[in-house]
Design a protein around this motif. Structure first.
Motif, PDB file in Angstrom:
ATOM      1  N   SER A  18       0.816  -1.213   0.000  1.00  0.00           N
ATOM      2  CA  SER A  18       0.000   0.000   0.000  1.00  0.00           C
ATOM      3  C   SER A  18       0.851   1.265   0.000  1.00  0.00           C
ATOM      4  O   SER A  18       2.039   1.236   0.326  1.00  0.00           O
ATOM      5  N   LYS A  19       0.220   2.368  -0.363  1.00  0.00           N
ATOM      6  CA  LYS A  19       0.884   3.663  -0.380  1.00  0.00           C
ATOM      7  C   LYS A  19       1.162   4.078   1.066  1.00  0.00           C
ATOM      8  O   LYS A  19       0.249   4.199   1.868  1.00  0.00           O
ATOM      9  N   ALA A  20       2.445   4.239   1.374  1.00  0.00           N
ATOM     10  CA  ALA A  20       2.862   4.552   2.747  1.00  0.00           C
ATOM     11  C   ALA A  20       4.348   4.870   2.743  1.00  0.00           C
ATOM     12  O   ALA A  20       5.002   4.864   1.697  1.00  0.00           O
ATOM     13  N   ILE A  21       4.875   5.110   3.927  1.00  0.00           N
ATOM     14  CA  ILE A  21       6.303   5.330   4.113  1.00  0.00           C
ATOM     15  C   ILE A  21       6.905   4.032   4.646  1.00  0.00           C
ATOM     16  O   ILE A  21       6.343   3.393   5.535  1.00  0.00           O
ATOM     17  N   TYR A  22       8.049   3.645   4.101  1.00  0.00           N
ATOM     18  CA  TYR A  22       8.727   2.411   4.484  1.00  0.00           C
ATOM     19  C   TYR A  22      10.190   2.705   4.815  1.00  0.00           C
ATOM     20  O   TYR A  22      10.721   3.747   4.442  1.00  0.00           O
ATOM     21  N   LEU A  23      10.823   1.752   5.474  1.00  0.00           N
ATOM     22  CA  LEU A  23      12.243   1.855   5.795  1.00  0.00           C
ATOM     23  C   LEU A  23      12.950   0.640   5.203  1.00  0.00           C
ATOM     24  O   LEU A  23      12.564  -0.501   5.493  1.00  0.00           O
ATOM     25  N   ALA A  24      13.950   0.883   4.361  1.00  0.00           N
ATOM     26  CA  ALA A  24      14.736  -0.204   3.775  1.00  0.00           C
ATOM     27  C   ALA A  24      16.041  -0.327   4.548  1.00  0.00           C
ATOM     28  O   ALA A  24      16.763   0.653   4.732  1.00  0.00           O
TER      29      ALA A  24
END
Length: 85
Positions: free
Chosen positions: A62-68
């Motif tokens: 989904s459209k969101a903020i992620y951390l790689a």
């Protein structure tokens, strides 16, 4: 070499982003693996780096903020914030 010079030589350059449901990464160091987490800390994707420097992978979340979290072959680790628009 001075300590400052050694640190500059070891510094990784990383560009990571999500565009059109594709995760892309480009770096100057060989990648061992990548883990992508949502902001709640849940692992949403795990990608094998296969010792490559350029990686693309499907990312149908989904459209969101992620951390790689990016693990390099030499044992170093770095993180990148990703925004899936």
């Amino acid at each position: 070499l001075s300590i400052r010079r050694q640190r500059q030589m070891c510094k990784e350059t990383v560009t990571a982003f999500i565009n059109n449901n594709i995760f892309s990464l480009a770096t100057n160091k060989e990648v061992k693996s990548i883990q992508i987490f949502d902001l709640a800390g849940r692992l949403v994707a795990s990608i094998d780096g296969k010792k490559q420097k350029n990686i693309s992978s499907d990312f149908n979340n989904s459209k969101a903020i992620y951390l790689a979290k990016i693990y390099f072959v030499d044992g170093t680790i770095t993180s990148q914030k990703l925004i899936n628009k």
